[in-house]
Design an enzyme around this catalytic site. Structure first.
Site, PDB file in Angstrom:
ATOM      1  CB  CYS A   1      16.086   5.072  -4.868  1.00 43.82           C
ATOM      2  SG  CYS A   1      17.022   5.628  -3.315  1.00 43.82           S
TER       3      CYS A   1
ATOM      4  NE  ARG B   1      12.135   6.854  -4.792  1.00 39.65           N
ATOM      5  CZ  ARG B   1      10.950   6.663  -5.535  1.00 39.65           C
ATOM      6  NH1 ARG B   1      10.520   7.954  -6.269  1.00 39.65           N
ATOM      7  NH2 ARG B   1      10.195   5.684  -5.467  1.00 39.65           N
TER       8      ARG B   1
ATOM      9  CD1 TRP C   1      21.997   4.655   4.568  1.00 36.68           C
ATOM     10  CD2 TRP C   1      22.256   6.778   4.434  1.00 36.68           C
ATOM     11  NE1 TRP C   1      20.559   5.184   4.743  1.00 36.68           N
ATOM     12  CE2 TRP C   1      20.985   6.584   4.671  1.00 36.68           C
ATOM     13  CE3 TRP C   1      22.866   7.985   4.614  1.00 36.68           C
ATOM     14  CZ2 TRP C   1      20.255   7.802   5.093  1.00 36.68           C
ATOM     15  CZ3 TRP C   1      22.044   9.102   4.726  1.00 36.68           C
ATOM     16  CH2 TRP C   1      20.730   9.094   5.141  1.00 36.68           C
TER      17      TRP C   1
ATOM     18  CD  GLU D   1      21.955  -1.034  -1.479  1.00 43.53           C
ATOM     19  OE1 GLU D   1      21.860  -0.272  -0.781  1.00 43.53           O
ATOM     20  OE2 GLU D   1      21.946  -0.763  -2.651  1.00 43.53           O
TER      21      GLU D   1
HETATM   22  N1  ARG Z   1      23.184  -2.213  -4.985  1.00 45.75           N
HETATM   23  C1  ARG Z   1      24.444  -1.604  -5.084  1.00 45.75           C
HETATM   24  C2  ARG Z   1      25.554  -2.220  -4.323  1.00 45.75           C
HETATM   25  O1  ARG Z   1      25.235  -3.313  -3.741  1.00 45.75           O
HETATM   26  C3  ARG Z   1      24.255   0.034  -4.655  1.00 45.75           C
HETATM   27  C4  ARG Z   1      23.206   0.588  -5.377  1.00 45.75           C
HETATM   28  C5  ARG Z   1      23.113   2.095  -4.453  1.00 45.75           C
HETATM   29  N2  ARG Z   1      22.833   1.687  -3.114  1.00 45.75           N
HETATM   30  C6  ARG Z   1      22.498   2.728  -2.322  1.00 45.75           C
HETATM   31  N3  ARG Z   1      22.305   2.375  -1.157  1.00 45.75           N
HETATM   32  N4  ARG Z   1      22.443   3.829  -2.670  1.00 45.75           N
HETATM   33  O2  ARG Z   1      26.688  -2.123  -4.503  1.00 45.75           O
END
Ligand code: ARG
Length: 348
Positions: free
Chosen positions: A58, A61, A224, A229
């Protein structure tokens, strides 16, 4: 119960929260006398926060101390668990001002079958997969339990909840509880015509939270999103929504030659669109450059606290322009301390 793990955890708790030596002695005596360790809500809260701090993959953090912890260990009725999960979604969403939250259910008794509380279904059809390919097998499970989706590319899956050895029950999440962001581009209006969207809050529900040797198999948690991602993975990966060819077409890029770098240009435009859309809607999101800077602050804070930094380089580097961040140029020690969040076998 694992006395060695309990001792390690309570000693960490005592030290970091400035409890007295006497407190630790008494607490351990009590545990040994009762023959069982039931964490207090305060201990559970500390454990869940440290588990985030120890999450090597992560990049977010820095904010581990702000994690809001809901102690739901006393809820064992499927419908009440569903309502608690909806409460988590509502509290964490907070109309866009996302609050990092975890809800901890009874160890060894509750399972949430979903990978994330909010996730889009994926359907195998004659024309290929509709929706999120990542969800195909779980979508089939939901259908076998009697759920029926609408068949769009963005059907929100139901929550599937299991208590003890009872059969799992599914519950549809009320539409008004699911905040979503329509993806548009600040300069190229045709991006809107792709009708792309993504949900606001990623709430991982498939991992087990381990502290003091206890496995909380149902402990959904969220932060968030970091823009990449969604923009560089969920909507872009070839085996996910695979949108790069369509983005390239809208921008008139030369897709006949790899060397035109059309994929790279399309990726950047898609990521600009994701960040722009979330920002404009007032939904929390962080770009990967800011996230890397925040991670630098986390590294410094850990150093100052006298703790060794652990991290998984392969996950910490962002999938877009990784070498522009300091993370790319540094080694990280990928040792897993506990408390932590671990993968577990899916129950289906
Ligand atoms: N990578 C995952 C997704 O795209 C989520 C993982 C957690 N991500 C976060 N920003 N807490 O759905």
């Amino acid at each position: 119960m694992n006395l060695q793990e309990i001792r390690r955890f309570l000693a960490l708790y005592q030290m970091e929260l400035n409890k007295s030596e006497q407190w630790l002695t008494n607490r351990l005596q009590q545990v040994e006398k009762e023959g069982v360790y039931i964490p207090s809500t305060e201990e559970l809260t500390f454990g869940a926060r440290v588990a985030w701090r120890n999450s090597n993959k992560c990049i977010g953090r820095l904010f581990w101390q702000s994690l809001h912890v809901e102690d739901a260990r006393d809820i064992l009725d499927e419908h009440a668990i569903f309502e608690k999960l909806v409460h988590h979604i509502r509290y964490a969403t907070n109309e866009g001002k996302i609050r990092p939250t975890i809800t901890v259910f009874a160890a060894g008794r509750v399972r949430v079958w979903n990978h994330q509380l909010i996730r889009y279904a994926g359907y195998e059809t004659a024309e290929g997969i509709v929706g999120d390919p990542h969800s195909v097998s779980f979508t089939k499970i939901c259908e076998s339990l009697g759920w029926r989706g609408e068949g769009t590319a963005f059907d929100v899956l139901p929550l599937v909840i299991q208590v003890d050895e009872r059969s799992p029950q599914w519950f549809a999440i009320p539409k008004e509880e699911v905040l979503e962001v329509a993806i548009r581009h600040p300069e190229q209006s045709q991006i809107e015509e792709l009708a792309l969207k993504w949900y606001a809050v990623p709430i991982i529900s498939s991992m087990r939270f381990q502290m003091a040797g206890i496995d909380f198999q149902a402990a959904p948690f969220n932060g968030w999103y970091m823009g990449t991602e969604i923009g560089a993975r969920n909507l872009a990966d070839h085996d996910r929504y695979n949108m790069l060819p369509k983005i390239a077409e809208i921008f008139g890029l030369d897709t006949t030659r790899q060397a035109s770098l059309w994929r790279d240009r399309a990726l950047v435009e898609l990521n600009i669109a994701v960040l722009h859309s979330f920002k404009e809607d007032g939904v929390s999101i962080v770009d990967h450059h800011t996230a890397a800077q925040q991670f630098k602050l986390f590294e410094e804070a850990e150093h100052k606290a006298g703790r060794d930094l652990t991290g998984n380089w392969t996950w910490l580097i962002p999938p877009l322009s990784p070498a522009t961040t300091h993370i790319f140029h540094k080694p990280y020690y990928n040792v897993y301390n506990t408390p932590n969040y671990f993968y577990q076998k899916p129950p289906y």
